[in-house]
Design an enzyme around this catalytic site. Sequence first.
Site, PDB file in Angstrom:
ATOM      1  N   ASP A 295      35.100 -81.430  35.860  1.00  0.00           N
ATOM      2  CA  ASP A 295      35.527 -81.442  37.264  1.00  0.00           C
ATOM      3  C   ASP A 295      35.649 -80.035  37.852  1.00  0.00           C
ATOM      4  O   ASP A 295      36.646 -79.698  38.498  1.00  0.00           O
ATOM      5  CB  ASP A 295      36.865 -82.177  37.419  1.00  0.00           C
TER       6      ASP A 295
ATOM      7  N   ASP B  71      30.961 -84.264  34.936  1.00  0.00           N
ATOM      8  CA  ASP B  71      31.292 -84.526  36.346  1.00  0.00           C
ATOM      9  C   ASP B  71      31.695 -83.243  37.066  1.00  0.00           C
ATOM     10  O   ASP B  71      32.646 -83.220  37.853  1.00  0.00           O
ATOM     11  CB  ASP B  71      32.438 -85.539  36.452  1.00  0.00           C
TER      12      ASP B  71
END
Length: 361
Positions: free
Chosen positions: A197, A218
């Site tokens: 992230d 991600d």
Amino acid sequence: MRYTNVSILLGMLVIFVSPMVFADDLTPIPEGKPQVVQWFNTHVGPLAQRKGLDPALVAAEAAPRIINVNPKGGEFKTLTDAIKSVPAGNTKRVIIKMAHGEYREKVTIDRNKPFITLMGQPNAMPVITYDGTAAKYGTVDSASLIILSDYFMAVNIVVKNTAPAPDGKTKGAQALSMRISGNFAAFYNCKFYGFQDTICDDTGNHFFKDCYVEGTFDFIFGSGTSMYLGTQLHVVGDGIRVIAAHAGKSAEEKSGYSFVHCKVTGTGGGIYLGRAWMSHPKVVYAYTEMTSVVNPTGWQENKTPAHDKTVFYGEYKCSGPGSHKAKRVPFTQDIDDKEANCFLSLGYIQGSKWLLPPPAL
């Protein structure tokens, strides 16, 4: 004699009137890299040459305020204090010039402070760094830099989250480098470092040019409508690694990520270009160089089979060993010229209304 006077008058107009640039939301980014610079200069000209910009932006840019920040001493020693000096409801461009050095701060730019620019020098880039984690702050609030305001710009800065890489066992180990939740934000020659992230590309229209983003899983995620131009996407670590997790939840949403003239690099192999975190992700790679680190399937298999029909994963004229399509998952879209143009033009991010080049200081 009358025609001569007209000719002289027209000549004077050519000499003395600056050409106005009407940023074209329809002209796509060219396939050839050498032509990209000319495309950008033509469609993202400076304020004095532009028509069609948001009136509030034009007014804000009329007389910018410049603030100098230096950890070793200056007008302000911390970035946080410099931002505090910007009044709530700000209506003027504020350029915060950051001296080279490390700014160990958890920085938030509130929603009521639009028109802020963070600016460093390309050969001595300042570093904003912190070690916030989801366990302490929550995932989206763990970022070292959080931007909630509109009309933000960053030029020549580095943003890091130095928390340890998630080990798959520790809960709340996500650690964001940056979260951008404001509308109309531009990033030029910036670097973002993290693991899981790295960037929460949360919501709003955003433009990244000549940037570097590093992460594991991600590492670009959220519901933003963003164009990444000439940006390196570098994947580190091991295990399952995914670049983009766009959070589209319905077919009606206009958001998505467009990666144009980017380069996918990393260590090891098996990297996925994206995954269906939500039901309707929209991610396109165009003119992008994909090295051998990319998984031959391209995109992660959907855990929910119904998502095979709702995802939009597009690839357009990409290159490199990782771009071969023989083993791509069946729900990959090999988009045509007409479809690609939607993701290759400034209209995708409403650029003609707000996108300006970096300030010339």
